[in-house]
Design a protein around this motif. Structure first.
Motif, PDB file in Angstrom:
ATOM      1  N   GLN A  71      45.049  -6.531 -13.480  1.00  0.00           N
ATOM      2  CA  GLN A  71      44.251  -6.921 -15.018  1.00  0.00           C
ATOM      3  C   GLN A  71      44.891  -5.808 -15.916  1.00  0.00           C
ATOM      4  O   GLN A  71      45.467  -6.009 -16.822  1.00  0.00           O
ATOM      5  CB  GLN A  71      43.123  -6.052 -15.135  1.00  0.00           C
ATOM      6  N   ALA A  72      45.586  -4.384 -15.364  1.00  0.00           N
ATOM      7  CA  ALA A  72      46.512  -3.972 -16.097  1.00  0.00           C
ATOM      8  C   ALA A  72      47.983  -4.204 -16.474  1.00  0.00           C
ATOM      9  O   ALA A  72      48.559  -4.710 -17.369  1.00  0.00           O
ATOM     10  CB  ALA A  72      47.177  -2.653 -15.423  1.00  0.00           C
ATOM     11  N   SER A  73      48.352  -5.074 -15.187  1.00  0.00           N
ATOM     12  CA  SER A  73      49.614  -5.747 -15.476  1.00  0.00           C
ATOM     13  C   SER A  73      49.498  -6.875 -15.885  1.00  0.00           C
ATOM     14  O   SER A  73      50.393  -7.109 -16.999  1.00  0.00           O
ATOM     15  CB  SER A  73      50.187  -6.602 -14.029  1.00  0.00           C
ATOM     16  N   LEU A  74      48.459  -8.385 -16.335  1.00  0.00           N
ATOM     17  CA  LEU A  74      48.082  -8.036 -17.723  1.00  0.00           C
ATOM     18  C   LEU A  74      48.178  -8.048 -18.996  1.00  0.00           C
ATOM     19  O   LEU A  74      48.455  -8.425 -19.722  1.00  0.00           O
ATOM     20  CB  LEU A  74      47.282  -9.281 -17.269  1.00  0.00           C
ATOM     21  N   LYS A  75      47.682  -6.874 -18.652  1.00  0.00           N
ATOM     22  CA  LYS A  75      47.528  -6.240 -20.111  1.00  0.00           C
ATOM     23  C   LYS A  75      48.773  -6.030 -20.719  1.00  0.00           C
ATOM     24  O   LYS A  75      49.192  -6.296 -21.798  1.00  0.00           O
ATOM     25  CB  LYS A  75      46.238  -5.115 -20.547  1.00  0.00           C
ATOM     26  N   THR A  76      49.343  -5.429 -19.770  1.00  0.00           N
ATOM     27  CA  THR A  76      51.022  -5.296 -19.650  1.00  0.00           C
ATOM     28  C   THR A  76      51.908  -6.127 -20.201  1.00  0.00           C
ATOM     29  O   THR A  76      52.544  -5.877 -20.984  1.00  0.00           O
ATOM     30  CB  THR A  76      52.022  -4.274 -18.647  1.00  0.00           C
TER      31      THR A  76
ATOM     32  N   GLU B 154      33.663   3.278   6.995  1.00  0.00           N
ATOM     33  CA  GLU B 154      35.072   3.395   6.733  1.00  0.00           C
ATOM     34  C   GLU B 154      36.206   1.463   6.165  1.00  0.00           C
ATOM     35  O   GLU B 154      36.136   2.175   5.291  1.00  0.00           O
ATOM     36  CB  GLU B 154      35.634   3.879   7.598  1.00  0.00           C
ATOM     37  N   VAL B 155      35.578   1.232   7.299  1.00  0.00           N
ATOM     38  CA  VAL B 155      35.906  -0.705   7.247  1.00  0.00           C
ATOM     39  C   VAL B 155      35.804  -1.126   5.482  1.00  0.00           C
ATOM     40  O   VAL B 155      36.336  -1.212   4.651  1.00  0.00           O
ATOM     41  CB  VAL B 155      36.018  -0.955   8.189  1.00  0.00           C
ATOM     42  N   ALA B 156      34.019  -1.156   5.141  1.00  0.00           N
ATOM     43  CA  ALA B 156      34.066  -1.552   3.746  1.00  0.00           C
ATOM     44  C   ALA B 156      34.148  -0.825   2.957  1.00  0.00           C
ATOM     45  O   ALA B 156      34.864  -1.345   1.672  1.00  0.00           O
ATOM     46  CB  ALA B 156      31.772  -1.495   4.762  1.00  0.00           C
ATOM     47  N   GLN B 157      34.661   0.917   3.354  1.00  0.00           N
ATOM     48  CA  GLN B 157      34.785   1.637   2.164  1.00  0.00           C
ATOM     49  C   GLN B 157      36.317   1.089   1.650  1.00  0.00           C
ATOM     50  O   GLN B 157      36.236   1.075   0.781  1.00  0.00           O
ATOM     51  CB  GLN B 157      34.651   3.257   2.284  1.00  0.00           C
ATOM     52  N   LEU B 158      36.901   1.505   2.261  1.00  0.00           N
ATOM     53  CA  LEU B 158      38.084   0.576   2.028  1.00  0.00           C
ATOM     54  C   LEU B 158      38.875  -0.716   1.274  1.00  0.00           C
ATOM     55  O   LEU B 158      39.159  -0.597   0.544  1.00  0.00           O
ATOM     56  CB  LEU B 158      39.217   0.809   4.015  1.00  0.00           C
ATOM     57  N   ALA B 159      38.080  -1.815   1.824  1.00  0.00           N
ATOM     58  CA  ALA B 159      38.184  -3.034   1.099  1.00  0.00           C
ATOM     59  C   ALA B 159      37.192  -3.071  -0.005  1.00  0.00           C
ATOM     60  O   ALA B 159      38.190  -3.569  -0.600  1.00  0.00           O
ATOM     61  CB  ALA B 159      37.040  -3.891   2.755  1.00  0.00           C
ATOM     62  N   SER B 160      36.010  -2.795  -0.343  1.00  0.00           N
ATOM     63  CA  SER B 160      35.951  -2.639  -1.275  1.00  0.00           C
ATOM     64  C   SER B 160      37.059  -1.665  -2.243  1.00  0.00           C
ATOM     65  O   SER B 160      36.666  -1.952  -3.275  1.00  0.00           O
ATOM     66  CB  SER B 160      34.133  -1.986  -1.565  1.00  0.00           C
ATOM     67  N   ALA B 161      37.134  -0.367  -2.335  1.00  0.00           N
ATOM     68  CA  ALA B 161      38.122   0.213  -2.632  1.00  0.00           C
ATOM     69  C   ALA B 161      39.130  -0.525  -3.092  1.00  0.00           C
ATOM     70  O   ALA B 161      39.890  -0.461  -4.399  1.00  0.00           O
ATOM     71  CB  ALA B 161      37.901   1.742  -2.313  1.00  0.00           C
ATOM     72  N   LEU B 162      39.759  -0.847  -2.188  1.00  0.00           N
ATOM     73  CA  LEU B 162      40.712  -1.175  -2.462  1.00  0.00           C
ATOM     74  C   LEU B 162      40.994  -2.887  -3.034  1.00  0.00           C
ATOM     75  O   LEU B 162      41.842  -3.318  -3.197  1.00  0.00           O
ATOM     76  CB  LEU B 162      41.709  -1.720  -0.897  1.00  0.00           C
ATOM     77  N   THR B 163      40.200  -3.308  -2.363  1.00  0.00           N
ATOM     78  CA  THR B 163      40.155  -4.628  -2.991  1.00  0.00           C
ATOM     79  C   THR B 163      40.286  -4.616  -4.729  1.00  0.00           C
ATOM     80  O   THR B 163      41.091  -5.842  -6.274  1.00  0.00           O
ATOM     81  CB  THR B 163      39.035  -5.480  -3.112  1.00  0.00           C
ATOM     82  N   LYS B 164      39.083  -3.919  -5.398  1.00  0.00           N
ATOM     83  CA  LYS B 164      38.571  -3.128  -6.629  1.00  0.00           C
ATOM     84  C   LYS B 164      40.525  -3.151  -7.539  1.00  0.00           C
ATOM     85  O   LYS B 164      41.032  -3.262  -8.286  1.00  0.00           O
ATOM     86  CB  LYS B 164      37.867  -1.904  -7.353  1.00  0.00           C
ATOM     87  N   LYS B 165      40.901  -1.872  -6.688  1.00  0.00           N
ATOM     88  CA  LYS B 165      42.368  -1.509  -7.169  1.00  0.00           C
ATOM     89  C   LYS B 165      43.021  -2.533  -7.116  1.00  0.00           C
ATOM     90  O   LYS B 165      43.835  -2.346  -8.464  1.00  0.00           O
ATOM     91  CB  LYS B 165      42.591  -0.499  -5.590  1.00  0.00           C
ATOM     92  N   TRP B 166      42.664  -3.443  -6.630  1.00  0.00           N
ATOM     93  CA  TRP B 166      44.361  -4.672  -6.873  1.00  0.00           C
ATOM     94  C   TRP B 166      43.838  -5.486  -8.149  1.00  0.00           C
ATOM     95  O   TRP B 166      44.805  -5.797  -8.913  1.00  0.00           O
ATOM     96  CB  TRP B 166      43.690  -5.513  -5.079  1.00  0.00           C
ATOM     97  N   VAL B 167      42.499  -5.549  -8.106  1.00  0.00           N
ATOM     98  CA  VAL B 167      42.071  -5.964  -9.244  1.00  0.00           C
ATOM     99  C   VAL B 167      41.868  -5.568 -10.520  1.00  0.00           C
ATOM    100  O   VAL B 167      42.978  -5.896 -11.366  1.00  0.00           O
ATOM    101  CB  VAL B 167      40.918  -6.384  -9.531  1.00  0.00           C
ATOM    102  N   LEU B 168      42.476  -4.205 -10.319  1.00  0.00           N
ATOM    103  CA  LEU B 168      42.485  -3.221 -11.815  1.00  0.00           C
ATOM    104  C   LEU B 168      44.386  -3.490 -12.048  1.00  0.00           C
ATOM    105  O   LEU B 168      44.057  -3.450 -13.461  1.00  0.00           O
ATOM    106  CB  LEU B 168      41.698  -1.601 -11.644  1.00  0.00           C
ATOM    107  N   ALA B 169      44.340  -3.299 -11.028  1.00  0.00           N
ATOM    108  CA  ALA B 169      46.189  -3.177 -11.247  1.00  0.00           C
ATOM    109  C   ALA B 169      46.145  -4.923 -11.919  1.00  0.00           C
ATOM    110  O   ALA B 169      47.022  -4.775 -12.734  1.00  0.00           O
ATOM    111  CB  ALA B 169      47.283  -3.073  -9.468  1.00  0.00           C
TER     112      ALA B 169
END
Length: 436
Positions: free
Chosen positions: A167-172, A150-165
């Protein structure tokens, strides 16, 4: 950790007053990262390919025992340009801030940090948490004791979400920058258009003033023409009448030289009279308002020729069928009469001829008036269309030098042009075109 690892690793902050918890996170996210078990789990859960084992870890962990210390680390990381992507925050950390207060302070420093509250107790209800922190997509709760997967899943999902956010902010930002550039460009164009509109309005105002001035000049010219017609021609008529009386009453007492001089006087007065008529004709050409009508030139031209009463030794023919055109009838009558009369007046052959023709040139009609008169030297081709310009011809020809000038003005008023082609001794041909 090497520069390559640091570049590829996600930065995570663990805030917990229990050092054993620090060790647990390090075991789950760093040490087990290199094992095949977690790779297999990631492949099963996320569909990811096994990690390249030349990279020791996907995560770079930092630790803090209290909320204040954790906030200091968040501020330092942000200042260094290497912000944390994710923070696991314990709910209870006596004697310092609790988890909610810590996250409140972290988000004041860096609102983009993903936060996970780690708690074994229901210290706060979800409603109380959202009332404190607000409804945020950057907040999750992890119950203790937590599972490694569960910890590994949260770490992977949330860090990816931060990267995508990010990138979206940069594109914005890039889009906003482009929008701003385009907006500035449009603003500059708008200002330029406003300036052009002002210039155009000023030009239109000047044009209106010029039109008003021209109207006043035309009005004064019309008044001047009336004055010339009355005040100049009246004394000329008186001189002619008086000279004729003298010739009739005293012809017996005059010698040949005196009679010749009086006849010369009458001739000069007549020439002056004709010059005034020519000037009046030129000034009136184009000023007279007349409606455009359809004119059958096949019938119209013979009528214009009859009004000239040509001498018997000059034949005037129409070479081909004449069209029906839309024009101002009076102007066209004056145009053909001036050209034909010019050919008659300067004819130097015992048997002369004048031929009138027309051809269809697509978008315009091309007319010609040809004669077998004396012809014109090429050096005079332009000059003959100027006011008072006459050719050095026989003395008995009484030309005013206005007829061709009037003809040129009428043709140009109809949007056309006129020119001459000639050979000395063989005759001349005047051409003019009028748009259909």
């Amino acid at each position: 950790m090497s520069d390559m690892v640091k570049e590829m690793a996600h930065r995570i902050l663990i805030i917990d007053d229990n050092s054993n918890i620090h060790k647990d996170f390090e075991t789950i996210l760093v040490e087990e990262e290199t094992g095949t078990g977690l790779d297999a789990l990631r492949t099963e859960v996320f569909g990811e390919e096994p990690a390249d084992h030349t990279v020791k870890s996907r995560y770079e962990l930092d630790f803090a025992s209290q909320g204040q210390e954790g906030c200091e680390k968040v501020g330092q990381a942000l200042a260094q340009g290497r912000p944390y992507e994710l923070a696991f925050v314990d709910m209870r950390m006596p004697p310092g801030w609790d988890g909610l207060q810590t996250i409140e302070q972290i988000w004041r420093i860096d609102p983009n940090v993903q936060a996970v509250i780690c708690t074994a107790y229901s210290d706060y209800s979800w409603e109380e948490i959202t009332n404190r922190l607000g409804k945020s997509q950057n907040l999750l709760i992890l119950k203790k004791p937590f599972d490694s997967a569960e910890v590994a899943q949260l770490a992977s999902a949330l860090t990816k979400k931060w990267v995508l956010a990010g990138q979206a902010s940069l594109k914005t930002e890039q889009l906003e920058h482009k929008v701003k550039e385009r907006t500035d460009e449009l603003a500059a164009i708008n200002e330029q258009l406003k300036a052009e509109i002002v210039e155009r309005e000023q030009a239109q105002q000047k044009q209106s003033e010029l039109i008003k001035t021209v109207d006043n000049v035309n009005k004064e010219l019309k008044e001047f023409v009336s004055i010339v017609s009355h005040d100049l021609k009246a004394p000329l008529r008186g001189i002619t009448t008086l000279a004729n009386w003298i010739l009739e009453d005293s012809s017996d007492s005059f010698d040949e030289q005196a009679s010749e001089q009086l006849n010369l006087l009458v001739d000069r007065v007549e020439r002056m009279h004709n010059l005034i008529d020519g000037v009046l004709a030129y000034s009136r050409a184009g000023r007279r308002e007349e409606n455009t009508i359809s004119v059958d030139l096949g019938k119209f031209i013979p009528e214009a020729i009859d009004m000239l009463a040509p001498p018997e030794n000059i034949s005037i023919t129409i070479k081909n069928e004449m069209p029906v055109i839309d024009c101002q009838e009076t102007h066209l009558m004056q145009l053909f009469q001036n050209l034909v009369d010019n050919a008659i007046k300067y004819m130097d052959k015992p048997q002369g001829w004048v031929k009138i023709g027309c051809t269809d040139e697509g978008s315009f009609w091309k007319f010609s008036v040809a004669d077998n008169g004396p012809g014109i030297e090429e050096k005079h081709f332009d000059g003959i269309f100027k006011m008072f310009s006459t050719l050095p011809v026989a003395k008995e020809v009484k030309g005013t030098g206005v007829g061709l000038t009037v003809a040129k003005k009428i043709v140009e008023l109809h949007g056309g042009k006129i020119w001459v082609e000639s050979e000395v001794g063989k005759g001349s041909t005047f051409f003019f075109i009028i748009p259909k």
